[in-house]
Design a protein around this motif. Structure first.
Motif, PDB file in Angstrom:
ATOM      1  N   VAL A 132       0.695  -1.420  -0.269  1.00  0.00           N
ATOM      2  CA  VAL A 132      -0.232   0.030  -0.213  1.00  0.00           C
ATOM      3  C   VAL A 132       0.910   1.509  -0.122  1.00  0.00           C
ATOM      4  N   PRO A 133       1.052   2.198  -0.676  1.00  0.00           N
ATOM      5  CA  PRO A 133       1.111   3.609  -0.748  1.00  0.00           C
ATOM      6  C   PRO A 133       1.188   4.354   0.350  1.00  0.00           C
ATOM      7  N   GLY A 134       2.921   4.449   0.611  1.00  0.00           N
ATOM      8  CA  GLY A 134       3.115   5.286   1.764  1.00  0.00           C
ATOM      9  C   GLY A 134       2.313   4.743   2.971  1.00  0.00           C
ATOM     10  N   ARG A 135       2.150   3.442   2.873  1.00  0.00           N
ATOM     11  CA  ARG A 135       0.957   3.389   4.727  1.00  0.00           C
ATOM     12  C   ARG A 135       0.358   4.073   5.037  1.00  0.00           C
ATOM     13  N   PRO A 136      -0.794   4.750   4.936  1.00  0.00           N
ATOM     14  CA  PRO A 136      -1.285   5.523   5.591  1.00  0.00           C
ATOM     15  C   PRO A 136      -2.282   4.372   6.725  1.00  0.00           C
ATOM     16  N   MET A 137      -2.228   5.310   7.415  1.00  0.00           N
ATOM     17  CA  MET A 137      -3.310   4.247  10.158  1.00  0.00           C
ATOM     18  C   MET A 137      -4.694   4.319   8.586  1.00  0.00           C
ATOM     19  N   ALA A 138      -4.138   2.672   9.236  1.00  0.00           N
ATOM     20  CA  ALA A 138      -5.875   1.872   8.766  1.00  0.00           C
ATOM     21  C   ALA A 138      -6.918   2.559   9.655  1.00  0.00           C
ATOM     22  N   ALA A 139      -8.271   2.524   9.329  1.00  0.00           N
ATOM     23  CA  ALA A 139      -9.390   3.620  10.095  1.00  0.00           C
ATOM     24  C   ALA A 139      -9.962   2.926  10.844  1.00  0.00           C
ATOM     25  N   GLU A 140      -9.588   4.327  12.349  1.00  0.00           N
ATOM     26  CA  GLU A 140     -10.413   2.367  13.289  1.00  0.00           C
ATOM     27  C   GLU A 140     -11.354   2.386  13.706  1.00  0.00           C
ATOM     28  N   PHE A 141     -12.198   1.054  14.259  1.00  0.00           N
ATOM     29  CA  PHE A 141     -13.696   1.194  14.181  1.00  0.00           C
ATOM     30  C   PHE A 141     -14.205   0.130  15.274  1.00  0.00           C
ATOM     31  N   GLU A 142     -15.260  -0.042  15.253  1.00  0.00           N
ATOM     32  CA  GLU A 142     -15.424  -1.305  16.535  1.00  0.00           C
ATOM     33  C   GLU A 142     -16.715  -1.818  15.721  1.00  0.00           C
ATOM     34  N   LEU A 143     -17.443  -3.029  15.845  1.00  0.00           N
ATOM     35  CA  LEU A 143     -17.767  -4.020  15.104  1.00  0.00           C
ATOM     36  C   LEU A 143     -18.716  -5.466  15.705  1.00  0.00           C
ATOM     37  N   SER A 144     -19.828  -5.250  15.760  1.00  0.00           N
ATOM     38  CA  SER A 144     -20.104  -6.485  16.515  1.00  0.00           C
ATOM     39  C   SER A 144     -20.300  -8.150  15.815  1.00  0.00           C
ATOM     40  N   ALA A 145     -19.445  -9.285  16.345  1.00  0.00           N
ATOM     41  CA  ALA A 145     -20.394 -10.608  15.223  1.00  0.00           C
ATOM     42  C   ALA A 145     -21.224 -10.798  15.723  1.00  0.00           C
ATOM     43  N   PRO A 146     -21.545 -12.166  15.502  1.00  0.00           N
ATOM     44  CA  PRO A 146     -23.219 -13.227  14.943  1.00  0.00           C
ATOM     45  C   PRO A 146     -23.492 -13.097  16.451  1.00  0.00           C
ATOM     46  N   ASP A 147     -21.645 -13.203  17.056  1.00  0.00           N
ATOM     47  CA  ASP A 147     -21.550 -14.231  18.321  1.00  0.00           C
ATOM     48  C   ASP A 147     -21.715 -13.759  19.837  1.00  0.00           C
ATOM     49  N   GLY A 148     -21.867 -12.006  19.178  1.00  0.00           N
ATOM     50  CA  GLY A 148     -21.756 -11.247  20.367  1.00  0.00           C
ATOM     51  C   GLY A 148     -20.441 -10.349  20.302  1.00  0.00           C
ATOM     52  N   SER A 149     -19.585 -10.897  20.391  1.00  0.00           N
ATOM     53  CA  SER A 149     -18.344 -10.388  20.280  1.00  0.00           C
ATOM     54  C   SER A 149     -18.000  -9.183  19.796  1.00  0.00           C
ATOM     55  N   VAL A 150     -17.084  -8.330  20.624  1.00  0.00           N
ATOM     56  CA  VAL A 150     -16.916  -6.696  19.957  1.00  0.00           C
ATOM     57  C   VAL A 150     -15.549  -6.430  19.313  1.00  0.00           C
ATOM     58  N   HIS A 151     -15.573  -6.125  18.417  1.00  0.00           N
ATOM     59  CA  HIS A 151     -13.945  -6.284  18.248  1.00  0.00           C
ATOM     60  C   HIS A 151     -13.908  -5.020  17.213  1.00  0.00           C
ATOM     61  N   ARG A 152     -12.212  -4.250  17.545  1.00  0.00           N
ATOM     62  CA  ARG A 152     -11.777  -3.309  17.504  1.00  0.00           C
ATOM     63  C   ARG A 152     -10.435  -3.307  17.296  1.00  0.00           C
ATOM     64  N   LEU A 153     -10.360  -2.278  16.258  1.00  0.00           N
ATOM     65  CA  LEU A 153      -9.334  -2.266  15.401  1.00  0.00           C
ATOM     66  C   LEU A 153      -7.968  -1.992  16.814  1.00  0.00           C
ATOM     67  N   ALA A 154      -8.431  -1.970  17.749  1.00  0.00           N
ATOM     68  CA  ALA A 154      -7.238  -0.911  18.887  1.00  0.00           C
ATOM     69  C   ALA A 154      -7.224  -2.335  20.027  1.00  0.00           C
ATOM     70  N   ASP A 155      -7.589  -2.780  19.761  1.00  0.00           N
ATOM     71  CA  ASP A 155      -7.342  -4.807  20.262  1.00  0.00           C
ATOM     72  C   ASP A 155      -6.768  -5.225  19.113  1.00  0.00           C
ATOM     73  N   TYR A 156      -6.450  -4.624  17.552  1.00  0.00           N
ATOM     74  CA  TYR A 156      -5.158  -5.893  17.510  1.00  0.00           C
ATOM     75  C   TYR A 156      -3.869  -5.335  16.915  1.00  0.00           C
ATOM     76  N   ARG A 157      -3.671  -3.935  17.811  1.00  0.00           N
ATOM     77  CA  ARG A 157      -2.247  -3.261  17.384  1.00  0.00           C
ATOM     78  C   ARG A 157      -1.414  -3.956  18.742  1.00  0.00           C
ATOM     79  N   GLY A 158      -0.125  -3.855  17.709  1.00  0.00           N
ATOM     80  CA  GLY A 158       1.281  -4.255  18.449  1.00  0.00           C
ATOM     81  C   GLY A 158       2.052  -5.499  17.730  1.00  0.00           C
ATOM     82  N   ALA A 159       0.953  -5.941  17.017  1.00  0.00           N
ATOM     83  CA  ALA A 159       0.786  -6.842  15.678  1.00  0.00           C
ATOM     84  C   ALA A 159       0.000  -7.208  14.660  1.00  0.00           C
TER      85      ALA A 159
END
Length: 176
Positions: free
Chosen positions: A37-64
């Motif tokens: 990806v040219p310029g390696r821009p920051m990924a857009a933050e998000f918070e989304l729910s899955a059908p099982d009720g779990s919540v996923h935020r981009l910030a939760d995956y930072r560091g890897a």
């Protein structure tokens, strides 16, 4: 038309069709290539729910690194690549690398049925209003980004890709 002219015409048409098929296969291979990806821009933050009720935020995956896939159940290439994403999820989990497949605009029941049919355990949050999808530079489905440990868009694949291929896995691991 004589027999020899019909034979020549038939052979010419077959050659053209063979060339067209070859070009189409080459275009499909290019569509699934993992590109920087040219310029390696920051990924857009998000918070989304899955059908099982779990919540996923981009910030939760930072560091890897994180493989972030956008898909839909009605999309044939998405369906075709999902088993390889599951296998990549299984292989990369031991390295602390996440795989997240964001469904674009469908309902939880449809996504959960798909998860069961394909025997998936990778996270499948849903972007019901497509606001997250629209925040990423993409044109179609499937589109997948590999986000580096600092949260930047490092790699991108438009179209189906074999995510469990050793070379692809190695490129993802190098972002750690």
């Amino acid at each position: 038309m004589t027999f020899s002219k019909r034979l020549t015409t038939t052979l010419a048409l077959r050659a053209i069709l063979a060339l067209f098929a070859t070009l189409l296969l080459d275009l499909q291979a290019l569509a699934g290539e993992l590109m920087r990806v040219p310029g390696r821009p920051m990924a857009a933050e998000f918070e989304l729910s899955a059908p099982d009720g779990s919540v996923h935020r981009l910030a939760d995956y930072r560091g890897a690194p994180l493989i972030l896939n956008f898909w839909a159940t009605w999309c044939p290439p998405c369906r075709a690549e999902m088993p390889s994403l599951q296998r990549a999820h299984e292989q990369l989990a031991q390295d602390g690398i996440g795989v997240l497949a964001i469904n674009v605009g469908e309902d939880p029941e449809t996504v959960d049925r798909f998860r069961q049919d394909f025997k998936l355990d990778l996270p499948l949050p849903i972007d019901t209003d497509t606001s997250v999808t629209q925040a990423y530079p993409m044109r179609g489905l499937p589109t997948t980004f590999v986000i580096d440990a600092q949260g930047r868009l490092a790699l991108r694949a438009s179209g189906e890709l074999a995510w469990d291929h050793p070379e692809v896995l190695e490129r993802v691991r190098r972002l750690k």
